[in-house]
Write a protein that holds these residues in place. Structure first.
Motif, mmCIF file in Angstrom:
data_model
loop_
_atom_site.group_PDB
_atom_site.id
_atom_site.type_symbol
_atom_site.label_atom_id
_atom_site.label_comp_id
_atom_site.label_asym_id
_atom_site.label_seq_id
_atom_site.Cartn_x
_atom_site.Cartn_y
_atom_site.Cartn_z
ATOM 1 N N SER A 38 0.978 -1.201 -0.085
ATOM 2 C CA SER A 38 -0.017 0.185 0.024
ATOM 3 C C SER A 38 1.188 1.158 0.343
ATOM 4 O O SER A 38 0.690 2.290 -0.361
ATOM 5 N N GLU A 163 -0.842 -12.500 8.151
ATOM 6 C CA GLU A 163 -2.421 -12.059 8.663
ATOM 7 C C GLU A 163 -2.071 -10.607 8.037
ATOM 8 O O GLU A 163 -3.284 -10.486 7.573
ATOM 9 N N ASN A 165 -1.248 -9.620 5.292
ATOM 10 C CA ASN A 165 -1.652 -9.823 3.683
ATOM 11 C C ASN A 165 -2.859 -10.089 3.749
ATOM 12 O O ASN A 165 -3.181 -10.069 2.452
ATOM 13 N N LYS A 166 -3.718 -10.790 3.945
ATOM 14 C CA LYS A 166 -4.896 -11.490 4.539
ATOM 15 C C LYS A 166 -6.122 -10.289 3.576
ATOM 16 O O LYS A 166 -7.055 -11.076 2.635
ATOM 17 N N ARG A 167 -5.849 -9.719 4.070
ATOM 18 C CA ARG A 167 -6.640 -8.416 2.980
ATOM 19 C C ARG A 167 -7.071 -8.408 1.358
ATOM 20 O O ARG A 167 -8.025 -7.339 0.824
#
Ligand code: PGA
Length: 244
Positions: A38, A163, A165-167
């Motif tokens: 991001s 965790e 990167n899960k998004r």
């Protein structure tokens, strides 16, 4: 480490893009080390804009990305290759054959990493390396560890990274568990490093990076040993450093 504290994400992005643009103008055949995530999205947006306005020419530029998920093809929309195409490459006049990212589909990790290192050497090394930082202090995918890795290698991602990167993935089980990454030594060999840090969720990593001991348990701390690092951090990321 030369540090700029800025108000917010946009100011960070504009300043970072200005530094990259200056590099491109000063040396139109620069080798740029690029990052995903991001953090650099806004920086790439400014670079695209300035290219569209005719200010920036990417025709002689070569790029080497920091990392790529292992087991994911270029075509996969979650690949870092795809990210780079979407965010930068398809919008500027860079020659696609001059853009390099480790091939995530190859299983022969030793050869992939050796070839990537050789390639960086053959290109004359990285002139300017763009970096973000993980919440756990990782740079590239160099996760907290008991030693600094030297060269490009294959890594098992930390639970906290998976965790975070899960998004980006539909299902948690789709999140890759391994990646190819430049090593700490590879990153430290860059002529200049541009580190971008934004948001309060990076405040602890930032505090450790600036004020903590230099340790592979917080990989970004090694940057304090590099002679030419520019860091641009927003106020939220610096909140813990400033309050101590
Ligand atoms: P982010 O990731 O830019 O998505 O926060 C940075 C990193 O993990 O290096």
């Amino acid at each position: 480490m030369k540090t700029y504290i800025v108000k917010d994400y946009d100011e960070m992005s504009k300043k970072a893009a200005s530094i990259l643009a200056a590099q491109i103008v000063a040396d139109p055949e620069s080798v740029l080390g690029l990052a995903t995530g991001s953090t650099p999205v806004g920086t790439y947006r400014y670079l695209r804009k300035w290219h569209e306005e005719g200010v920036l020419d990417f025709s002689g530029i070569c790029t080497m990305n920091l990392d790529e998920y292992r087991g994911i093809s270029k075509e996969n929309s979650q690949s870092y290759y795809h990210f780079m195409v979407e965010n930068l490459f398809s919008h500027v006049n860079i020659k696609r054959e001059n853009t390099y990212i480790p091939d995530g589909t190859r299983k022969d990790s030793g050869a992939v990493c050796r070839e990537y290192e050789d390639l960086i050497q053959r290109k004359g090394g990285i002139d300017l390396q763009l970096l973000g930082i993980g919440r756990n202090g990782h740079i590239g995918f160099n996760e907290p560890s008991d030693c600094f890795t030297e060269k490009s290698h294959c890594v098992s991602l930390a639970r906290s990274t998976m965790e975070a990167n899960k998004r980006f993935f539909e299902k948690a089980e789709d999140v890759p568990k391994e990646a190819y990454t430049m090593g700490i030594g590879t990153i430290m060999s860059a002529e200049k490093i541009l580190l971008l840090v934004c948001g309060s969720d990076k405040a602890e990593a930032m505090y450790q990076t600036i004020c903590g001991p230099i340790t592979p348990e917080v990989p970004a701390t090694v940057l304090r040993l590099h002679k030419n690092v520019i860091m641009i951090a927003d106020e939220a990321a610096m909140s813990k450093v400033k309050s101590e």
